[in-house]
Enzyme design. Structure first.
Site, PDB file in Angstrom:
ATOM      1  N   HIS A 105       0.830  -1.116  -0.040  1.00 24.82           N
ATOM      2  CA  HIS A 105      -0.057   0.086   0.172  1.00 24.82           C
ATOM      3  C   HIS A 105       0.897   1.230   0.162  1.00 24.82           C
ATOM      4  CE1 HIS A 105       0.839  -0.117   4.355  1.00 24.82           C
ATOM      5  NE2 HIS A 105       0.821   1.170   4.409  1.00 24.82           N
TER       6      HIS A 105
HETATM    7  C1  UD1 Z   1      -2.194   5.958   5.326  1.00 25.66           C
HETATM    8  C2  UD1 Z   1      -0.903   6.324   6.157  1.00 25.66           C
HETATM    9  C3  UD1 Z   1       0.258   5.450   5.876  1.00 25.66           C
HETATM   10  C4  UD1 Z   1       0.029   4.119   6.619  1.00 25.66           C
HETATM   11  C5  UD1 Z   1      -1.475   3.440   5.911  1.00 25.66           C
HETATM   12  C6  UD1 Z   1      -2.045   2.432   6.862  1.00 25.66           C
HETATM   13  C7  UD1 Z   1      -0.652   8.753   5.337  1.00 25.66           C
HETATM   14  C8  UD1 Z   1       0.093   9.783   4.742  1.00 25.66           C
HETATM   15  N1  UD1 Z   1      -0.494   7.532   5.110  1.00 25.66           N
HETATM   16  O1  UD1 Z   1      -1.864   5.336   4.017  1.00 25.66           O
HETATM   17  O2  UD1 Z   1       1.366   5.903   6.638  1.00 25.66           O
HETATM   18  O3  UD1 Z   1       0.915   3.132   6.245  1.00 25.66           O
HETATM   19  O4  UD1 Z   1      -2.489   4.652   6.046  1.00 25.66           O
HETATM   20  O5  UD1 Z   1      -2.978   1.698   6.243  1.00 25.66           O
HETATM   21  O6  UD1 Z   1      -1.289   9.040   6.600  1.00 25.66           O
HETATM   22  N2  UD1 Z   1      -9.112   4.724   1.204  1.00 25.66           N
HETATM   23  C9  UD1 Z   1     -10.620   3.774   0.997  1.00 25.66           C
HETATM   24  N3  UD1 Z   1     -11.194   3.469   2.288  1.00 25.66           N
HETATM   25  C10 UD1 Z   1     -10.514   3.659   3.569  1.00 25.66           C
HETATM   26  C11 UD1 Z   1      -9.077   4.369   3.546  1.00 25.66           C
HETATM   27  C12 UD1 Z   1      -8.427   4.687   2.222  1.00 25.66           C
HETATM   28  O7  UD1 Z   1     -11.128   3.751   0.077  1.00 25.66           O
HETATM   29  O8  UD1 Z   1     -11.165   3.327   4.626  1.00 25.66           O
HETATM   30  C13 UD1 Z   1      -8.520   4.647  -0.204  1.00 25.66           C
HETATM   31  C14 UD1 Z   1      -8.998   6.044  -0.625  1.00 25.66           C
HETATM   32  O9  UD1 Z   1      -9.009   5.882  -2.118  1.00 25.66           O
HETATM   33  C15 UD1 Z   1      -7.817   7.037  -0.285  1.00 25.66           C
HETATM   34  C16 UD1 Z   1      -6.751   5.998  -0.207  1.00 25.66           C
HETATM   35  O10 UD1 Z   1      -7.367   4.726   0.171  1.00 25.66           O
HETATM   36  O11 UD1 Z   1      -7.754   8.109  -1.137  1.00 25.66           O
HETATM   37  C17 UD1 Z   1      -5.519   6.243   0.439  1.00 25.66           C
HETATM   38  O12 UD1 Z   1      -5.818   6.406   1.730  1.00 25.66           O
HETATM   39  P1  UD1 Z   1      -4.866   7.387   2.852  1.00 25.66           P
HETATM   40  O13 UD1 Z   1      -5.398   7.361   4.345  1.00 25.66           O
HETATM   41  O14 UD1 Z   1      -4.605   8.791   1.877  1.00 25.66           O
HETATM   42  O15 UD1 Z   1      -3.567   6.929   2.832  1.00 25.66           O
HETATM   43  P2  UD1 Z   1      -3.238   5.182   2.956  1.00 25.66           P
HETATM   44  O16 UD1 Z   1      -2.512   4.580   1.696  1.00 25.66           O
HETATM   45  O17 UD1 Z   1      -4.390   4.576   3.673  1.00 25.66           O
HETATM   46  N1  UDP Z   2      -3.422  -5.497   9.104  1.00 21.82           N
HETATM   47  C1  UDP Z   2      -4.439  -5.924   8.894  1.00 21.82           C
HETATM   48  N2  UDP Z   2      -5.029  -6.409   7.865  1.00 21.82           N
HETATM   49  C2  UDP Z   2      -4.654  -6.202   6.828  1.00 21.82           C
HETATM   50  C3  UDP Z   2      -3.273  -5.683   6.788  1.00 21.82           C
HETATM   51  C4  UDP Z   2      -2.634  -5.065   7.847  1.00 21.82           C
HETATM   52  O1  UDP Z   2      -4.956  -6.268  10.266  1.00 21.82           O
HETATM   53  O2  UDP Z   2      -5.115  -6.740   5.655  1.00 21.82           O
HETATM   54  C5  UDP Z   2      -2.608  -4.960  10.330  1.00 21.82           C
HETATM   55  C6  UDP Z   2      -1.223  -5.481  10.455  1.00 21.82           C
HETATM   56  O3  UDP Z   2      -1.319  -6.897  11.094  1.00 21.82           O
HETATM   57  C7  UDP Z   2      -0.412  -4.500  11.240  1.00 21.82           C
HETATM   58  C8  UDP Z   2      -1.193  -3.268  10.725  1.00 21.82           C
HETATM   59  O4  UDP Z   2      -2.400  -3.562  10.208  1.00 21.82           O
HETATM   60  O5  UDP Z   2      -0.938  -4.601  12.873  1.00 21.82           O
HETATM   61  C9  UDP Z   2      -0.308  -2.492   9.956  1.00 21.82           C
HETATM   62  O6  UDP Z   2      -0.922  -1.493   9.102  1.00 21.82           O
HETATM   63  P1  UDP Z   2      -0.494  -1.131   7.762  1.00 21.82           P
HETATM   64  O7  UDP Z   2       0.202  -2.183   7.035  1.00 21.82           O
HETATM   65  O8  UDP Z   2      -1.956  -0.665   7.174  1.00 21.82           O
HETATM   66  O9  UDP Z   2       0.235   0.238   7.929  1.00 21.82           O
HETATM   67  P2  UDP Z   2       1.835   0.765   8.250  1.00 21.82           P
HETATM   68  O10 UDP Z   2       2.380  -0.255   9.404  1.00 21.82           O
HETATM   69  O11 UDP Z   2       2.445   0.181   7.158  1.00 21.82           O
HETATM   70  O12 UDP Z   2       1.904   1.852   8.725  1.00 21.82           O
END
Ligand code: UD1
Ligand code: UDP
Length: 370
Positions: free
Chosen positions: A206
């Site tokens: 992601h």
């Molecule tokens: C965010 C964090 C990242 C973290 C990740 C964990 C920032 C800059 N990034 O990234 O550090 O590792 O969360 O998962 O804060 N979306 C949905 N539904 C949701 C959430 C997101 O559809 O519930 C989609 C939307 O298209 C959105 C995109 O995911 O634009 C990105 O979501 P965003 O929260 O901006 O960043 P993440 O990639 O989730």
């Molecule tokens: N995680 C989860 N389901 C998933 C992917 C991740 O429960 O499908 C959990 C994972 O076990 C860990 C946390 O989410 O505890 C990590 O989050 P993510 O990978 O979204 O973000 P990051 O750690 O890179 O910020």
């Protein structure tokens, strides 16, 4: 006798990894203080948010700001304004932020500008790559924080190198607490249609730098499709959206699944032959449960996992990924995991240090009353 009421702490969460961290942390904080939990709404799909509250017994947020998705500036700006309003109203004695997301930065900035002490959990981590939005978030957050709760020695050293000494505490990692508290439950989940243990790879993907560039994303998924065992891929909504826009269907070895619940994820990690990921938290969890990790990035903040020989940084070059998958097939020397992320009680240590700090700050008058 009218003692000083338990201190009032406001915790900001918003994205999936923060719910995992807030579960053990919130329980510990609530043993020592009153906690107001604020959800920015950065993640909002049921399986990215509410599912974690239910599964991990996190109390429903006291406030839900409903900010949702957007560009970095728009999202962070909307959060900043809304959080400032809530903080003015609640008047917490400290604000707790976790990790490195936009919700972290907005919470830290709103509090710092109001003169409220910020406690940063997972302080001091660095990838030394300012192209990552997370690196910007964590550096800025650390520099406005009063209490910096470091999960590792490397994190303490990173802060020192930036001139931050006061307020840094080595406490261990709250994600280790979460694993310790949940792994047994996870192992009791029904296996349903899971391939046999060590008979599959688990992948997550992601990171903005991996999935927003169609060429990089295409390269990574093409390698996953070619692996010789099934690749379970619980798909992050960001990646799902990118693939949809490209019209790219996944086939070959890849088995796409919805985002996993936390317990399911621990189960998948602990039975996988190897984990391929660009997630921070998943690298650490693979290390903790003893599954080899292949990290689809050039750098990591979790350097201990690499030093222990448990994690290989391979970037997105197909040849390096395939070589690492082969290497992970060889019998593993058990890596010494003990200690580098603490002893599973980081949350309790944080809660104590935080309340001690607040008691000292309330001053002798308040202490005489108590
Ligand atoms: C965010 C964090 C990242 C973290 C990740 C964990 C920032 C800059 N990034 O990234 O550090 O590792 O969360 O998962 O804060 N979306 C949905 N539904 C949701 C959430 C997101 O559809 O519930 C989609 C939307 O298209 C959105 C995109 O995911 O634009 C990105 O979501 P965003 O929260 O901006 O960043 P993440 O990639 O989730
Ligand atoms: N995680 C989860 N389901 C998933 C992917 C991740 O429960 O499908 C959990 C994972 O076990 C860990 C946390 O989410 O505890 C990590 O989050 P993510 O990978 O979204 O973000 P990051 O750690 O890179 O910020």
């Amino acid at each position: 006798m009218t003692g000083r009421p338990r201190p009032l702490v406001l915790t900001v969460v918003g994205a999936r990894p923060q719910f995992v961290k807030a579960a053990p942390l919130g329980r510990a904080i609530r043993r020592h203080a009153r906690e107001v939990l604020v959800h920015t709404g950065q993640h909002y799909d049921r399986e990215m948010s509410e599912a974690f509250f239910q599964e991990l017994g996190i109390p429903p947020p006291d406030r839900h700001l409903g900010i949702g998705s957007g560009s970095h500036g728009a999202m962070t700006g909307r959060m900043l304004e809304a959080l400032e309003g809530v903080m003015k109203e609640v008047q917490p004695e400290a604000v707790v932020v976790l990790g490195d997301t936009n919700s972290t930065l907005a919470g830290a900035l709103a509090a710092a500008k109001l003169g409220i002490p910020v406690a940063h959990v997972e302080a001091g981590l660095r990838s030394f790559d300012m192209r990552m939005p997370e690196e910007v978030n964590r550096r800025l957050t650390d520099h406005v924080s009063t209490l910096l709760f470091c999960p590792t020695r490397a994190a303490v050293r990173n802060l020192k190198a930036e001139g931050i000494r006061a307020g840094a505490h080595l406490v261990g990692d709250v994600m280790l607490d979460a694993v310790r508290q949940n792994l047994r439950r996870a192992r009791r989940l029904p296996l349903r249609d899971l391939p046999p243990a060590r008979g599959y790879y688990l992948a997550t993907l992601h990171r903005q730098e991996n999935v927003d560039d169609p060429e990089t994303l295409g390269r990574i998924v093409s390698v996953l499709e070619r692996l010789e065992r099934p690749v379970l891929l619980p798909l992050h909504p960001r990646t799902r959206e990118r693939l949809r826009r490209l019209g790219r269907q996944l086939g070959g070895a890849v088995r796409v699944r919805p985002p996993a619940g936390y317990l399911e994820m621990l189960l998948l990690e602990s039975r996988a032959r190897a984990v391929l990921t660009d997630s921070g938290g998943v690298q650490k969890e693979a290390f903790i449960v003893g599954t080899p990790c292949i990290t689809l990035r050039d750098r990591t903040e979790w350097v201990e996992t690499v030093r222990a020989g448990a994690n290989r940084l391979v970037g997105t070059d197909p040849r390096r990924i395939l070589a690492a998958v082969k290497a992970a097939d060889r019998p593993r020397a058990r890596h010494p995991s003990a200690g580098v992320y603490g002893d599973g009680r980081a949350s309790e240590l944080i809660a104590r240090r935080l309340t001690e700090f607040l008691a000292a700050r309330a001053g002798p008058a308040a202490r005489r009353q108590a």
